[in-house]
Design an enzyme around this catalytic site. Structure first.
Site, short mmCIF file in Angstrom:
data_model
loop_
_atom_site.label_atom_id
_atom_site.label_comp_id
_atom_site.label_asym_id
_atom_site.label_seq_id
_atom_site.Cartn_x
_atom_site.Cartn_y
_atom_site.Cartn_z
N HIS A 11 102.28 61.99 55.46
CA HIS A 11 101.94 62.84 56.62
C HIS A 11 102.26 64.31 56.36
CE1 HIS A 11 101.84 58.96 58.73
NE2 HIS A 11 102.98 58.73 58.11
N SER A 66 91.87 89.94 44.68
CA SER A 66 91.12 90.34 45.86
C SER A 66 90.66 91.77 45.68
CB SER A 66 92.03 90.23 47.09
OG SER A 66 91.55 91.06 48.12
N LYS A 122 97.07 90.06 45.68
CA LYS A 122 96.58 88.68 45.70
C LYS A 122 96.30 88.09 44.31
CE LYS A 122 95.71 86.42 48.81
NZ LYS A 122 94.63 86.44 49.80
N GLU A 146 89.90 75.81 44.44
CA GLU A 146 89.18 75.96 45.71
C GLU A 146 87.69 75.67 45.53
OE1 GLU A 146 90.17 79.58 48.12
OE2 GLU A 146 91.64 79.86 46.53
N GLN A 172 59.85 61.89 42.00
CA GLN A 172 60.04 63.12 41.23
C GLN A 172 61.24 63.91 41.76
OE1 GLN A 172 56.55 65.23 39.64
NE2 GLN A 172 57.12 66.89 41.01
N1 ARG Z 1 56.64 64.08 37.07
C1 ARG Z 1 56.62 62.74 37.54
C2 ARG Z 1 58.02 62.32 38.01
O1 ARG Z 1 58.90 63.03 37.79
C3 ARG Z 1 56.17 61.81 36.45
C4 ARG Z 1 55.50 60.57 36.93
C5 ARG Z 1 54.26 60.93 37.63
N2 ARG Z 1 53.41 59.81 37.83
C6 ARG Z 1 52.32 59.89 38.58
N3 ARG Z 1 51.57 58.89 38.64
N4 ARG Z 1 52.06 60.97 39.26
O2 ARG Z 1 58.21 61.30 38.61
#
Ligand code: ARG
Length: 470
Positions: A165, A286, A292, A299, A331
């Site tokens: 605590h 600072s 400081k 941090e 993606q």
């Molecule tokens: N740039 C795409 C990714 O990062 C690669 C795969 C894309 N495939 C597709 N059928 N558009 O996932």
């Protein structure tokens, strides 16, 4: 007009189906080359293994394979020299490399994608990339552990108030306290090595989602790329990102541990506490207050922990609504994953360097121990050893503490007569029990804070690190 359009469209790998070019905005919105070029090396490795297998299986000719091999070698060195031109029009790392390959070696380059899709290709690239990063992070965790053990070894006997605590609870040694962080890092490494098994599986061969009509040999590709196994279901292979989430969860825990340590470092360095100092090269000043010296590194590590938690939440949310199999959503897996890796790597590196730069102020730690009746439990244990039931001993000591508090002194400063007012079982031998050294030495079992135990815990840890390295 129509001719002009189809020419513009034809620059894309998939443009045959389309009658007008993608707008610039959409091109930028959908492209990933700005960030996924980071996986170029893995993309080339995967392509080489795939092409070698295609040739072995007589799906492409030996001549095509050697053209592909030399073209990819050229691309590799162009990338290494920083001469490769990444083109937004070619969307991602995969199409950029394939297009350059075709420019270099002609039709052989166009045959590389036989029996493969970018869907299984990208999943393979990420896994290869992450596998290397896991190994690098493990090495950094090891360096951090060694730094903790070295500092703990220098302070196996240095008394520190142990808190619950955030109130003084019982004496511990500073070495013992540091070993708690060693244990956290040990679990972090276990988690990474466990997660690595699930990262280390080959998706290639799943093609777009259903597999391929070519007579491929997935096992040989897995073996060449060092994968432990292949992903068994093609739909799962292209759409699974569990491994990235698992890694990021492990990364979040690494950061959580570093953040807890950071919080203590900041507190310990505050002049109100003054238990430690951190070497100047890890602190900043600072711009307005000349006096400081701020613990910016811990941090910031505490702050950056939030980024990695965010990356984890982002990936979980990314996956939760996706139907099978591949969706373009995927993606979006890369930037949070890259961010987590970068944050953890930078943070561990700096901590492995900063820990040896921590200087300890034993006098301040000892003085703080005199201000919270840290040996009260030892007095209760003393009475129990003389036959008093623990609950009664607890009560007697609580009353003695109240008296000492009223006198503004520690338990050890009460006279024998004063102490005996709380229990007739108290004798001259009580004063040895009330010392910090006595309290520490008494906790003499595995996992306890006695200096002898701390030293053997350090020895065990060093032996374990050594045998893992052998
Ligand atoms: N740039 C795409 C990714 O990062 C690669 C795969 C894309 N495939 C597709 N059928 N558009 O996932």
């Amino acid at each position: 007009m129509t001719e002009h359009l189809s020419e513009a469209v034809a620059t894309k790998a998939w443009s045959g189906r389309f009658s007008e070019p993608v707008s610039d905005l959409v091109k930028r919105y959908t492209a990933s080359v700005s960030f996924d070029q980071r996986m170029a090396h893995q993309d080339i490795r995967g392509s080489l293994a795939h092409a070698r297998m295609l040739a072995r299986q007589n799906i492409i000719s030996a001549a095509d394979f050697s053209a592909i091999e030399s073209g990819l070698a050229t691309i590799s060195s162009e990338i290494a020299r920083g001469e490769f031109v990444w083109n937004l029009d070619d969307e991602d790392v995969h199409l950029n490399i394939e297009k350059r390959l075709t420019a270099l070696v002609g039709d052989a380059g166009k045959r590389l994608h036989t029996g493969r899709s970018r869907n299984d290709q990208v999943a393979t690239d990420i896994r290869l990339w992450l596998r290397d990063e896991i190994d690098a992070i493990d090495a950094l965790l090891l360096a951090y552990q060694v730094a903790l053990l070295d500092l703990a070894g220098r302070h196996a006997e240095t008394p520190l108030p142990g808190f619950t605590h955030l109130q003084v609870a019982q004496p511990v040694t500073f070495g013992h306290h540091l070993l708690a962080y060693y244990e956290m890092a040990r679990r972090d490494r276990e988690r990474l090595s466990d997660c690595r098994h699930r990262v280390n599986r080959l998706p290639l061969g799943a093609a777009a989602l259903a597999g391929t009509s070519f007579p491929i040999d997935r096992e040989s590709v897995a073996a060449e790329l060092g994968f432990e196994a292949i992903c068994e279901n093609s739909l799962d292979a292209v759409s699974d990102r569990d491994f990235a989430i698992e890694f990021t969860a492990a990364a979040a825990l690494i950061m959580l541990h570093i953040s807890r340590f950071s919080e203590e470092l900041v507190l310990w360095m505050s002049p109100r506490v003054g238990f430690i100092d951190i070497a100047d090269r890890f602190c900043t000043g600072s711009s307005i207050m000349p006096q400081k010296k701020n613990p910016d590194v811990p941090e910031l590590a505490r702050g950056k922990t939030g980024r990695v938690f965010g990356d984890l939440m982002g990936l979980l949310t990314l996956m939760k609504g996706q139907p099978l199999a591949y969706n373009k959503d995927n993606q979006e897996d890369k930037e949070p994953l890259f961010d987590s890796v970068d944050t953890v790597r930078d943070t561990l590196r700096i901590f492995a360097e900063m820990v040896p730069g921590i200087s300890v102020k034993p006098d301040a730690m000892l003085a703080a121990l005199g201000q919270g009746f840290a040996t009260a439990t030892d007095l209760a244990d003393y009475l129990v050893k003389k036959g008093l039931p623990f609950r009664d001993a607890h009560e007697a000591v609580a009353r003695a503490v109240r008296a000492a508090d009223a006198h503004g002194c520690d338990l050890a400063n009460l006279s024998l007569g004063e102490l005996q007012a709380y229990s007739a079982l108290i004798d001259e031998d009580v004063f040895a029990v009330l010392t910090v050294e006595g309290s520490l030495a008494a906790r003499d079992h595995i996992g306890g804070t006695a200096p002898a135990q701390v030293r053997s815990a350090i020895a065990r840890a060093r032996a374990a690190l050594q045998s893992a390295a052998d």
